[in-house]
Scaffold this motif. Structure first.
Motif, short mmCIF file in Angstrom:
data_model
loop_
_atom_site.label_atom_id
_atom_site.label_comp_id
_atom_site.label_asym_id
_atom_site.label_seq_id
_atom_site.Cartn_x
_atom_site.Cartn_y
_atom_site.Cartn_z
N ALA A 154 0.83 -1.21 0.00
CA ALA A 154 0.00 0.00 0.00
C ALA A 154 0.86 1.25 0.00
O ALA A 154 0.57 2.23 -0.71
CB ALA A 154 -0.94 -0.01 1.20
N ALA A 155 1.94 1.24 0.78
CA ALA A 155 2.82 2.42 0.85
C ALA A 155 3.55 2.64 -0.48
O ALA A 155 3.66 3.78 -0.95
CB ALA A 155 3.82 2.24 1.98
N LEU A 156 4.05 1.59 -1.09
CA LEU A 156 4.74 1.72 -2.37
C LEU A 156 3.78 2.21 -3.45
O LEU A 156 4.15 3.07 -4.28
CB LEU A 156 5.35 0.38 -2.79
CG LEU A 156 6.61 -0.06 -2.04
CD1 LEU A 156 6.96 -1.50 -2.41
CD2 LEU A 156 7.76 0.87 -2.37
N ALA A 157 2.56 1.68 -3.47
CA ALA A 157 1.59 2.12 -4.48
C ALA A 157 1.27 3.59 -4.30
O ALA A 157 1.16 4.35 -5.29
CB ALA A 157 0.31 1.28 -4.36
N ALA A 158 1.14 4.04 -3.07
CA ALA A 158 0.87 5.46 -2.82
C ALA A 158 2.05 6.32 -3.27
O ALA A 158 1.85 7.38 -3.89
CB ALA A 158 0.58 5.67 -1.33
N TYR A 159 3.25 5.87 -2.97
CA TYR A 159 4.44 6.66 -3.32
C TYR A 159 4.59 6.82 -4.84
O TYR A 159 4.74 7.95 -5.33
CB TYR A 159 5.67 5.99 -2.75
CG TYR A 159 6.98 6.54 -3.29
CD1 TYR A 159 7.39 7.85 -3.00
CD2 TYR A 159 7.80 5.77 -4.12
CE1 TYR A 159 8.57 8.36 -3.50
CE2 TYR A 159 8.98 6.28 -4.63
CZ TYR A 159 9.35 7.57 -4.31
OH TYR A 159 10.53 8.09 -4.83
N PHE A 160 4.53 5.73 -5.57
CA PHE A 160 4.74 5.84 -7.01
C PHE A 160 3.57 6.53 -7.70
O PHE A 160 3.75 7.25 -8.68
CB PHE A 160 4.98 4.45 -7.63
CG PHE A 160 6.38 3.95 -7.44
CD1 PHE A 160 7.42 4.51 -8.17
CD2 PHE A 160 6.67 2.94 -6.55
CE1 PHE A 160 8.72 4.06 -8.01
CE2 PHE A 160 7.97 2.48 -6.37
CZ PHE A 160 9.00 3.06 -7.11
N ALA A 161 2.34 6.34 -7.19
CA ALA A 161 1.19 7.03 -7.78
C ALA A 161 1.31 8.55 -7.59
O ALA A 161 0.84 9.33 -8.42
CB ALA A 161 -0.10 6.53 -7.13
N MET A 162 1.97 8.98 -6.52
CA MET A 162 2.10 10.40 -6.23
C MET A 162 3.27 11.05 -6.98
O MET A 162 3.29 12.27 -7.16
CB MET A 162 2.31 10.58 -4.72
CG MET A 162 2.20 11.99 -4.22
SD MET A 162 2.27 12.09 -2.42
CE MET A 162 0.68 11.39 -2.00
N ARG A 163 4.23 10.29 -7.46
CA ARG A 163 5.43 10.85 -8.10
C ARG A 163 5.11 11.56 -9.41
O ARG A 163 4.25 11.14 -10.15
CB ARG A 163 6.46 9.74 -8.37
CG ARG A 163 7.28 9.38 -7.15
CD ARG A 163 8.13 8.17 -7.41
NE ARG A 163 9.13 8.41 -8.45
CZ ARG A 163 10.38 8.80 -8.23
NH1 ARG A 163 10.81 9.01 -7.00
NH2 ARG A 163 11.24 8.97 -9.22
#
Length: 334
Positions: free
Chosen positions: A325-334
């Motif tokens: 969940a954290a990785l998906a949030a990070y890359f989606a926000m980049r």
């Protein structure tokens, strides 16, 4: 006792002879014009209902987001391409040829009425013998099946013909762009951030079955392999869709993507700004739901199809749900 055993043995032999006669002399009428006897219909349908209820997943396994409009849209678009021929659309019956099938495929609003989501999932995933209802083309992709269930659940809850048309109409940019383009669903991946080489390789992997996806294997099967390169270039040139709001702990994802953790390596080592390999996908700005789903597939052993697939499978093997969940949030926000 000897007479009883002899009688039973004789009856068994006669039964076997009668069964073989039916098979080898064609005594059973297989004509679809006459259909089954009423008792046969009852026996088959009752068996089907009980088999579904016995084998379906527990109600607790139903995802909480079946009402997500993006998930419903993804399921609706696949239904419009793969299922509508037999089960028609809300407010409309199938054509006369389908109506003549035995057993007759029920119109979609009638088909979903008796079932709960977990039952619909089992039916879509497993198919039904002797009815023409196929199993989901990609074994193990239960996440995709839930998209179709989300659509079927919306049908059961009162979707109108107008609602269905609005969900499934194809825009000016064509069939593929209806999911992947600027007006597509956030549950499908953005293609404008991917290279044509990567998209073409993915299409080939879907077509061969090396990369499992019931939705994309069906879509790829409708196109000749000679169209892959041209289509890939067109898809890579699609306008960027609006970026939905991102939720979750993107800061934790940033640390994990940069530094890794334990057996989980740094994501940015391959997917970072220094990447120049067109066959390694860019993840920056990719949809959050899609990224999380793909990471779970890698972790759980249901994703592959490329030469570097073993590396990614190994990298994702130790990821927890929170890390995903954290990785998906990070890359989606980049």
């Amino acid at each position: 006792m000897k007479h009883v055993i002899a009688t039973l043995a004789g009856l068994a032999v006669l039964g076997a002879i009668a069964g073989l006669a039916v098979v080898f002399f064609g005594l059973f009428d297989t004509s679809a014009r006459r259909g089954h006897w009423a008792i046969t219909d009852w026996a088959m349908h009752t068996t089907f209902e009980n088999a579904v209820k016995w084998r379906a997943p527990a109600a607790s396994e139903v995802p909480p987001d079946l009402d997500d409009p993006a998930l419903i849209e993804l399921g609706a678009r696949h239904y419009a391409s793969a299922c509508v021929t037999c089960h028609a659309t809300p407010g409309r019956d199938a054509d006369a040829t389908i109506a003549a099938m035995v057993p007759h495929p029920p119109q979609i609003q009638q088909a979903v009425k008796p079932w709960q989501p977990q039952h619909l999932h089992w039916i879509v995933d497993q198919g039904v013998k002797m009815t023409g209802m196929p199993a989901w083309p990609a074994e193990g992709r239960k996440d995709e099946v839930w998209a179709v269930v989300a659509f079927l659940n919306a049908v059961r809850d009162g979707m109108t013909a107008e609602d269905y048309t609005a969900l499934t109409q194809t825009g000016e940019q064509g069939y593929c762009a209806s999911c992947h383009g600027p007006d597509g669903t956030s549950r499908a991946p953005r293609l404008d951030i991917l290279s044509p080489d990567y998209i073409a390789a993915s299409l080939a992997a879907y077509r061969s079955g090396a990369r499992a996806s019931g939705i994309m294997q069906h879509a790829a099967s409708k196109l000749p392999a000679t169209a892959d390169a041209r289509l890939a270039s067109a898809m890579a040139d699609l306008p960027a869709p609006p970026r939905p709001a991102v939720t979750g702990d993107a800061d934790a994802g940033a640390v994990l993507a940069d530094q890794g953790a334990g057996e989980v390596p740094s994501c940015l080592a391959c997917h970072g700004p220094q990447n120049r390999n067109p066959l390694i996908p860019s993840l920056d700005g990719q949809g959050q739901s899609y990224l999380a789903a793909q990471l779970r597939l890698w972790r759980d052993g249901h994703r592959g199809g490329a030469a570097r697939a073993p590396l990614m499978a190994q990298a994702a093997q130790q990821l927890t749900d929170d890390q995903i969940a954290a990785l998906a949030a990070y890359f989606a926000m980049r």
